[in-house]
Write an enzyme that holds these catalytic residues in place. Structure first.
Site, PDB file in Angstrom:
ATOM      1  CE1 TYR A  59       5.172  78.038  55.005  1.00  0.00           C
ATOM      2  CE2 TYR A  59       2.685  78.685  55.538  1.00  0.00           C
ATOM      3  CZ  TYR A  59       3.881  78.852  54.943  1.00  0.00           C
ATOM      4  OH  TYR A  59       4.134  80.332  54.658  1.00  0.00           O
ATOM      5  CE  LYS A  67       6.800  80.561  56.713  1.00  0.00           C
ATOM      6  NZ  LYS A  67       8.151  81.273  56.140  1.00  0.00           N
TER       7      LYS A  67
END
Length: 245
Positions: free
Chosen positions: A163, A167
């Site tokens: 994750y 980002k």
């Protein structure tokens, strides 16, 4: 009347952003991968008297779905004023740099990075026709290399190789996107909604969806003198101070 497309808007932060933009006088295209869930979300808003909203079925991992969504929007208007790339997944936890499979990386990147690219490229011509076009990409303080490597950061031990790297990649794409659009009216900004209590984190968050959505909506409403190519995390840096990369 200004228009906005919000991906992943059938619940949580995206849904609340839709509500707030409707209250600002926008016509909202509520993007949802599930038609059924999207229709329920639209009806919920209409029950509040917010009628200028339309379901747009869109799966950001599927180019045909995106093309169909674009065709549906063009039936109503060839101008889009705001694009909010909200759809995202975390890929499940825990995530290890040593053991998380490449397939998990691919799945998360397909939504969090490639999905944003697909949708942005599909709608950029409509945005360029607006007098105040805005792109808001939902990022995360977890995508900040500076914060992720800062041992004093309260989330320092909350590591997620998949994750977080997605980002960080989204942030770089957004920087380049803003650079390429620097001579246009399009403003591109990255916004961390904060550690919000939603399904995304099994409701472990501490912030409210209302507060998170305000942070997003704020950058959808900036005027032509507003910032572009910036990264904001008001949870860490309030009052418009930029989040470190």
């Amino acid at each position: 009347m200004k228009t906005a497309l919000i991906t992943g808007a059938n619940k949580s932060i995206g849904f609340e952003v839709a509500r707030q933009l409707l209250n600002e006088g926008f016509y909202v295209y509520l993007g949802s991968r599930s038609l059924e869930n999207g229709l329920e979300a639209v009806q919920s808003l209409k029950n509040e008297g917010l009628d200028n909203v339309q379901i747009i079925q869109i799966d950001v991992t599927n180019q045909e779905s995106i093309d169909s969504a674009r065709a549906e929007i063009i039936k109503h208007s060839e101008v889009l004023d705001v694009l909010i790339n909200n759809a995202g997944i975390n890929g499940g936890m825990p995530q290890s740099a040593l053991t998380s499979s490449v397939d998990v990386f691919k799945s998360v990147y397909d939504t969090n990075v490639y999905g944003v690219i697909r949708v942005t490229q599909a709608f950029i011509d409509l945005l360029k026709k607006s007098s105040e076009p805005r792109i808001v990409n939902l990022s995360s303080s977890q995508g900040s290399l500076t914060l992720a490597s800062d041992e004093s950061n309260k989330f320092y031990h909350f590591k997620g190789a998949v994750y977080q790297s997605s980002k960080a990649a989204l942030n770089m794409y957004s920087i380049v996107l803003a650079y390429e659009l620097r001579e246009t009216l399009v403003k591109v900004n990255m916004v961390d909604p904060g550690f919000t209590k939603t399904d995304f984190n099994n409701h472990r968050g501490t912030g409210t969806v209302e507060e998170a959505a305000k942070r997003v909506t704020k950058y959808a409403l900036i005027d032509n003198n507003g910032p572009t190519g910036k990264f904001y995390s008001e949870e860490f840096y309030p009052d418009g101070v930029e989040c470190p990369w």
